[in-house]
Each structure stands twice: as C-alpha cells, then as structure tokens.
Scaffold this active site. Structure first.
Site, PDB file in Angstrom:
ATOM      1  CD  GLU A   1      36.152  12.806  15.312  1.00 50.12           C
ATOM      2  OE1 GLU A   1      36.030  13.370  16.403  1.00 50.12           O
ATOM      3  OE2 GLU A   1      36.101  13.418  14.240  1.00 50.12           O
TER       4      GLU A   1
ATOM      5  CD  GLU B   1      31.413  12.824  10.059  1.00 51.82           C
ATOM      6  OE1 GLU B   1      31.927  13.940  10.215  1.00 51.82           O
ATOM      7  OE2 GLU B   1      31.262  12.019  10.991  1.00 51.82           O
TER       8      GLU B   1
HETATM    9  C1  GLA Z   1      33.063  15.301  13.069  1.00 55.85           C
HETATM   10  C2  GLA Z   1      31.867  14.568  13.663  1.00 55.85           C
HETATM   11  C3  GLA Z   1      30.567  15.074  13.082  1.00 55.85           C
HETATM   12  C4  GLA Z   1      30.529  16.573  13.032  1.00 55.85           C
HETATM   13  C5  GLA Z   1      31.710  17.069  12.267  1.00 55.85           C
HETATM   14  C6  GLA Z   1      31.744  18.571  12.143  1.00 55.85           C
HETATM   15  O1  GLA Z   1      33.416  14.882  11.840  1.00 55.85           O
HETATM   16  O2  GLA Z   1      31.922  13.187  13.455  1.00 55.85           O
HETATM   17  O3  GLA Z   1      29.511  14.622  13.894  1.00 55.85           O
HETATM   18  O4  GLA Z   1      30.489  17.103  14.316  1.00 55.85           O
HETATM   19  O5  GLA Z   1      32.874  16.678  12.958  1.00 55.85           O
HETATM   20  O6  GLA Z   1      30.511  19.147  12.010  1.00 55.85           O
END
Ligand code: GLA
Length: 336
Positions: A137, A244
């Site tokens: 990020e 994710e």
């Molecule tokens: C982001 C992070 C993850 C996690 C999610 C929410 O996507 O990359 O590690 O913390 O948020 O759980």
C-alpha cells in the site's frame, strides 16, 4: 442456503490446474478451521504474524513463535506460504524512526534498520516462504499524489521501495518479490501503480509480482475491470496474484449500511453469482495468475465483522458460519 449431503469437492483440487488457492490465517484459525484448511486450501498467508510490529516489536527482539506455528502447519500439510508483509505504514512500531537522542532517526540509520529487519526475517523464513509482499500500500491517489505519506517515505525518501526490494532479494534470492496494494483496478490508483512498477523495473529493481488485494463488496466488484488490471500488470512481465479476497454482503456505496442480522437469500445469490463470474474470469487468465488468496476461511471469523463498522456481522467467504460450503463454493468448484 441449500445444502447437499454429498461431501463437497476440494477447492484446491478443483483449481490444481489453474493456481494455488490460499487463505489468510492466525495460529488460532489453524486450530479452529484446520479441517477446512487441510481439505480445501493449498497456500497460507499469515494474516498478521509476519508484519513488522509482530516480528520485531522492539529493536533487536525478533519473535517468530506465532508465524512458526502457521509455517509448521503448512509444511506438515504440503501447503505453500506467502509472506506478508515487510514494509507497510500500519502494524509498524515507532522505534525504527527514532534516533538515540529522541530526534528523528537519520536516513542512514532507518535504512540500516530496514536492512537488518528484512535480512533477519527472510533468513528465518527462507525455504518455507516462497513469495513476499515486500511493500504494501505505498501509493496514494489523493491530492494529485503519488507515494503515500508514510514514516518510510519521510525518513528515507522515494527510493525506500527500491531499497526494500533489493534487501529482500539479497536476503532470499529464491523468493518471488511482490508489490501489494488495494483498489488496484480503480483507474486513478491503477495508473499510479503502473507508473511505480515501470519505474522500479526500469531501474532494475528485483520486483517479480503484483499483488492485488481485491477486498470487494457485492455492490462494487467489477470483474471486467479486474481482468483488464490483471492483464495490464502482467504486460509488464510480472506474475499477478489476488492476495486478499473477500466479498462483503453489504452495499456500502453511499456509506455503510445498517447491520443485517442474517444473510438475506437474495444477497447470497448475488454473491454466488459474482464469485462464479470472478472465477470464470480467473480461469480464463490463469496463465497470468499465480495465486488466489482469501482473507479468511469461513464466515464465522472475518475482519469485515469490524470493518468498516465495528461489530457489524458480515458473510464474505465461501464457507458459512458452521463451516459448511455456501452456494458460492459450489459455483466456484463446479465451474472448474
Ligand atoms: C490490508 C492489509 C492486510 C490486512 C487487511 C485487513 O489489506 O494488507 O494485512 O490488514 O488490510 O485485515
């Protein structure tokens, strides 16, 4: 929710010819959800236990007790492990940025600490963790921006990403190194990430993969746009993973909805249809995609119960609160 008595096919077996299917877990979840994990998943991500604040909460004090339990489970069951994450602006202690006199640490000292962190973590996981989200990020589309304003950017400058990838490659030359980010198919963010990756590749930075978090909701998942983003990232010569994924049952487009007490049948149908459409697309581009990870295992335990609204129950995954396969699961497996 319809249930059949037949024992369901295995997700990872169904997708064996396409890509490994993974889940983000904690040591508690490998106990509570062990049966589902063994049967259906071929890859694990430590949900939190390899983040900076967990692995080195204080300078020189490394702890791997929790991540080691997850890695041992993966090893025992022949699963892959994704590493997540080395450099992020969250789950980050203050100490790397503080100098001896309490003043901000120098660029040089922050880089030394980053190098030490990455080398120690990767020396520990080398051979078990096949790929790493090196930086998470880092872009920010707001205010005409480019890189997110983080302690790393402030202390090191724009080249902190290059440095992190170089340290990681030195520490584990066999690991595939990913840049990971959220909303990677949103046009403004997508363009910034492409620019970031092109720059790194031009400078010879060892970046090998693009991780698309892809947390989604039933009111905003855009499968065609996701596909275009996958193809675009892959055109840079990078492998692409969905890292994710979950699919919220709320329609939060105009702001967070009221909590639902139970998942309405119509929304579960919509969720199943979207999962079906998504996986049909992913099978179609599977030569570009080297992994798909769910951010969780079953609907009894998801971070979305507390995001974006604390205590608002959500049902974003393929298995329900009793660990039974949902219709979405059947569509995803039958499609394969
Ligand atoms: C982001 C992070 C993850 C996690 C999610 C929410 O996507 O990359 O590690 O913390 O948020 O759980």
């Amino acid at each position: 929710m319809s249930r059949s008595n037949q024992s369901p096919a295995s997700l990872q077996q169904a997708y064996a010819d396409f890509f490994p299917v993974g889940a983000a877990v904690s040591p508690e979840v490998i106990e509570s959800h062990g049966e589902l994990l063994r049967r259906h998943f071929g890859s694990l991500t430590c949900e939190n236990d390899l983040k900076f604040a967990r692995t080195q909460p204080e300078e020189g004090t490394f702890t791997f007790e929790r991540s080691d339990r997850i890695i041992a489970f993966a090893r025992e069951h022949g699963m892959k492990v994704r590493g997540h994450t080395l450099v992020w602006h969250q789950a980050l202690p203050d100490w790397p940025f503080v100098g001896g006199d309490g003043a901000p640490a120098t660029r040089r000292s922050v880089l030394e600490r980053l190098e030490e962190h990455i080398h120690t973590v990767l020396a520990h996981t080398r051979g078990d963790v096949y790929c790493w989200d090196v930086v998470n990020e880092a872009v920010d589309e707001r205010n005409g921006g480019f890189l997110r304003d983080t302690p790393w950017l402030q202390a090191v400058g724009k080249d902190y990403l290059d440095m992190a990838f170089r340290f990681a490659h030195e520490a584990d030359p066999d690991a595939a190194l990913f840049y990971n980010d959220c909303h990677t198919d949103a046009p403004d963010r997508h363009a910034l990430i492409m620019r970031l990756l092109r720059g790194m590749l031009d400078r010879g930075v060892p970046v090998h993969g693009m991780g698309m978090q892809a947390h989604s909701r039933i009111d905003n998942l855009d499968v065609a746009r996701l596909r275009a983003a996958i193809e675009d990232f892959a055109s840079l010569g990078l492998q692409v993973q969905i890292t994710e994924f979950d699919l919220s049952l709320y329609r939060d487009v105009g702001g967070p909805e009221e909590a639902l007490k139970a998942p309405p049948a119509g929304r579960l149908e919509e969720q199943a249809r979207l999962y079906d459409e998504l996986f049909a697309m992913l099978r179609d581009v599977s030569q570009l995609v080297t992994g798909f990870t769910f951010w969780g295992v079953a609907d009894d335990r998801t971070w979305l119960d507390n995001f974006p609204v604390k205590g608002r129950k959500n049902w974003p995954l393929l298995f329900d609160e009793r660990h039974e396969p949902k219709d979405a699961f059947r569509r995803v497996v039958e499609g394969a």
